[in-house]
Design a protein around this motif. Structure first.
Motif, PDB file in Angstrom:
ATOM      1  N   LEU A 258      57.419  26.019  94.931  1.00 16.40           N
ATOM      2  CA  LEU A 258      56.280  25.729  93.692  1.00 16.40           C
ATOM      3  C   LEU A 258      56.407  25.845  92.825  1.00 16.40           C
ATOM      4  N   ALA A 259      57.362  27.012  92.676  1.00 11.18           N
ATOM      5  CA  ALA A 259      58.678  27.243  91.185  1.00 11.18           C
ATOM      6  C   ALA A 259      59.341  26.168  91.279  1.00 11.18           C
ATOM      7  N   ALA A 260      59.970  25.297  92.152  1.00 14.38           N
ATOM      8  CA  ALA A 260      61.174  23.985  91.249  1.00 14.38           C
ATOM      9  C   ALA A 260      59.984  22.709  91.909  1.00 14.38           C
ATOM     10  N   GLY A 261      59.104  23.338  92.286  1.00 17.62           N
ATOM     11  CA  GLY A 261      58.307  22.457  91.791  1.00 17.62           C
ATOM     12  C   GLY A 261      58.630  21.252  92.833  1.00 17.62           C
ATOM     13  N   ALA A 268      50.677  22.322 106.325  1.00 17.42           N
ATOM     14  CA  ALA A 268      50.505  23.661 107.974  1.00 17.42           C
ATOM     15  C   ALA A 268      50.387  24.724 108.269  1.00 17.42           C
ATOM     16  N   LEU A 269      49.850  25.166 106.687  1.00 18.59           N
ATOM     17  CA  LEU A 269      49.765  27.229 106.515  1.00 18.59           C
ATOM     18  C   LEU A 269      48.175  27.176 106.727  1.00 18.59           C
ATOM     19  N   HIS A 270      47.822  27.521 105.077  1.00 19.19           N
ATOM     20  CA  HIS A 270      46.762  27.338 104.811  1.00 19.19           C
ATOM     21  C   HIS A 270      45.203  26.100 105.083  1.00 19.19           C
ATOM     22  N   GLY A 271      46.173  24.652 105.083  1.00 18.51           N
ATOM     23  CA  GLY A 271      44.856  24.115 105.417  1.00 18.51           C
ATOM     24  C   GLY A 271      44.688  23.815 107.320  1.00 18.51           C
ATOM     25  N   THR A 272      45.461  24.727 108.053  1.00 18.00           N
ATOM     26  CA  THR A 272      45.698  24.709 109.451  1.00 18.00           C
ATOM     27  C   THR A 272      44.968  25.959 109.302  1.00 18.00           C
ATOM     28  N   VAL A 273      44.661  26.758 108.790  1.00 18.67           N
ATOM     29  CA  VAL A 273      43.771  27.520 108.922  1.00 18.67           C
ATOM     30  C   VAL A 273      42.598  26.748 108.297  1.00 18.67           C
ATOM     31  N   LEU A 286      38.933  33.130 102.113  1.00 16.48           N
ATOM     32  CA  LEU A 286      40.407  33.223 101.722  1.00 16.48           C
ATOM     33  C   LEU A 286      41.296  32.157 101.430  1.00 16.48           C
ATOM     34  N   SER A 287      42.197  31.793 102.269  1.00 16.89           N
ATOM     35  CA  SER A 287      42.565  30.881 102.935  1.00 16.89           C
ATOM     36  C   SER A 287      42.253  29.860 102.589  1.00 16.89           C
ATOM     37  N   PHE A 288      40.709  29.005 101.983  1.00 15.08           N
ATOM     38  CA  PHE A 288      40.503  28.080 101.549  1.00 15.08           C
ATOM     39  C   PHE A 288      40.919  28.811 100.468  1.00 15.08           C
ATOM     40  N   ALA A 289      40.395  30.059  99.682  1.00 16.43           N
ATOM     41  CA  ALA A 289      40.200  29.860  98.127  1.00 16.43           C
ATOM     42  C   ALA A 289      42.220  29.529  97.538  1.00 16.43           C
ATOM     43  N   VAL A 290      42.775  30.211  98.931  1.00 14.92           N
ATOM     44  CA  VAL A 290      44.771  29.550  98.820  1.00 14.92           C
ATOM     45  C   VAL A 290      44.786  28.328  98.394  1.00 14.92           C
ATOM     46  N   TYR A 291      44.474  27.853  99.452  1.00 14.12           N
ATOM     47  CA  TYR A 291      44.121  26.470  99.993  1.00 14.12           C
ATOM     48  C   TYR A 291      44.213  25.484  98.383  1.00 14.12           C
ATOM     49  N   ALA A 292      43.497  26.089  98.082  1.00 13.41           N
ATOM     50  CA  ALA A 292      42.228  25.027  96.834  1.00 13.41           C
ATOM     51  C   ALA A 292      43.032  24.998  95.972  1.00 13.41           C
ATOM     52  N   ALA A 293      43.609  26.407  95.823  1.00 10.43           N
ATOM     53  CA  ALA A 293      44.123  26.783  94.484  1.00 10.43           C
ATOM     54  C   ALA A 293      45.540  26.209  94.341  1.00 10.43           C
ATOM     55  N   LEU A 294      46.441  25.993  95.887  1.00 18.28           N
ATOM     56  CA  LEU A 294      47.684  25.369  95.839  1.00 18.28           C
ATOM     57  C   LEU A 294      47.841  23.682  96.194  1.00 18.28           C
ATOM     58  N   LYS A 295      46.648  23.904  95.924  1.00 22.39           N
ATOM     59  CA  LYS A 295      46.804  21.708  97.217  1.00 22.39           C
ATOM     60  C   LYS A 295      47.159  21.015  95.707  1.00 22.39           C
ATOM     61  N   PRO A 296      46.749  21.632  94.065  1.00 20.66           N
ATOM     62  CA  PRO A 296      47.062  20.362  93.463  1.00 20.66           C
ATOM     63  C   PRO A 296      48.892  19.818  93.479  1.00 20.66           C
ATOM     64  N   TYR A 297      48.978  21.410  93.882  1.00 19.95           N
ATOM     65  CA  TYR A 297      51.046  21.202  93.596  1.00 19.95           C
ATOM     66  C   TYR A 297      51.119  20.986  94.661  1.00 19.95           C
ATOM     67  N   GLY A 298      50.885  20.227  95.856  1.00 21.34           N
ATOM     68  CA  GLY A 298      51.162  20.131  97.794  1.00 21.34           C
ATOM     69  C   GLY A 298      52.630  19.021  97.457  1.00 21.34           C
ATOM     70  N   ASP A 299      52.237  18.289  96.944  1.00 21.48           N
ATOM     71  CA  ASP A 299      52.889  17.067  96.650  1.00 21.48           C
ATOM     72  C   ASP A 299      53.950  17.260  95.224  1.00 21.48           C
ATOM     73  N   GLY A 300      53.910  17.742  94.703  1.00 22.71           N
ATOM     74  CA  GLY A 300      54.807  18.584  93.845  1.00 22.71           C
ATOM     75  C   GLY A 300      54.089  18.474  92.688  1.00 22.71           C
TER      76      GLY A 300
END
Length: 304
Positions: A258-261, A268-273, A286-300
């Motif tokens: 994430l930090a490196a873009g 494979a992680l929170h999406g699977t849960v 909670l897993s959905f909240a993590v997944y949703a918060a990071l999803k915009p960065y999923g492809d960079g």
């Protein structure tokens, strides 16, 4: 022992580097600037546990001319697994053993469908390592331990032979009689560890020291545990305690990516849960909240 390492990033570079340092015949399958650095300057491993060392290595982006391997370590990011499967058949002979040291819970099954389940062992890697620069990998945390097992259970001569070779390289190995459970135990940990370190941009020590983020960490473990049990996995009842295993300065590859873009192993992680929870009607807020918060960065980074 002839060893092929598919994916020479943090985890592959760490374990492959230890095997090469011990005198095993290791070839790294890599690409891009990392491949060129390995070819021209060799591999540098920086580890608080194994020390810092550099050595010349064999590296390629093709497997057709390598010949058969005794051992194949699949270390590519989970989103590259399907694309990497075509690299396996030229390496696989009657006695080739393959194991995945990737995140997620279904890698062994995916590999087995491609080359034959009889070649595949279950494996868990307790290590956090990243590619710091082309040709350089850094061990960030964890004992660098492997848990191995036959997917059908029990012991086998090949497991014992493999354990002996890995331990000669300085890699701690535990043989599990029920490795699918061990894979899920790691999955619970890595979902909590990756999710909290990525969201907070902190190492695990401050996260566990803060009551609120510790509660988030434990909640993520318990959600994934409930999903695992709904899937029929007979997990032990101390999963939260088992998960608190890394040094306080350790961070996750998800957070580093994430930090490196870079692209994230979010699916494979929170999406699977989240998906398995939905399928089995297990709540995973909670897993959905993590997944949703990071999803915009999923492809960079968004918008790039």
């Amino acid at each position: 022992m002839r060893v092929a390492v598919l994916g020479a990033g943090g985890t592959g570079g760490f374990f492959g580097g230890l095997l090469a340092r011990a005198g095993e015949d290791v070839v790294f399958v890599a690409r891009g600037a990392h491949l060129e650095a390995l070819r021209q300057r060799g591999l540098v491993v920086r580890s608080h546990a194994a020390g810092e060392f550099a050595l010349p290595v064999q590296a390629t982006d093709r497997t057709e001319c390598l010949g058969l391997a005794d051992l194949v370590l699949v270390c590519v990011k989970t989103y590259d697994t399907e694309a990497a499967l075509h690299l396996l058949p030229p390496l696989v002979g009657p006695h080739t053993v393959i194991f995945s040291v990737q995140n997620g819970v279904d890698n062994a099954e995916i590999i087995g469908r491609a080359v034959g389940a009889e070649h595949v062992l279950g494996a868990v890697a307790y290590v956090s390592a990243v590619r710091e620069f082309p040709g350089v990998v850094r061990h960030l945390g964890g004992p660098g331990k492997l848990v191995l097992g036959e997917l059908s259970g029990g012991a086998s001569p090949r497991l014992e032979q493999l354990r002996a070779a890995l331990e000669r390289a300085g890699i701690p190995v535990e043989v599990s009689p029920n490795v699918p459970v061990a894979i899920w135990q790691k999955f619970l940990f890595i979902c909590a560890f990756s999710g909290t370190t990525a969201l907070t941009r902190l190492p695990i020590g401050p996260i566990l020291a803060c009551p609120q983020t510790r509660e988030l960490f434990c909640g993520l473990v318990l959600e994934a545990e409930a999903v695992g049990r709904a899937c029929g996995v007979k997990l032990p009842h101390d999963c939260v305690a088992t998960a608190e295993a890394f040094e306080p300065w350790a961070t996750s590859s998800l957070s580093a990516d994430l930090a490196a873009g870079k692209r994230l192993e979010l699916e494979a992680l929170h999406g699977t849960v989240v998906r398995l929870g939905h399928h089995h009607r297990v709540p995973t807020p909670l897993s959905f909240a993590v997944y949703a918060a990071l999803k915009p960065y999923g492809d960079g980074p968004p918008g790039t």
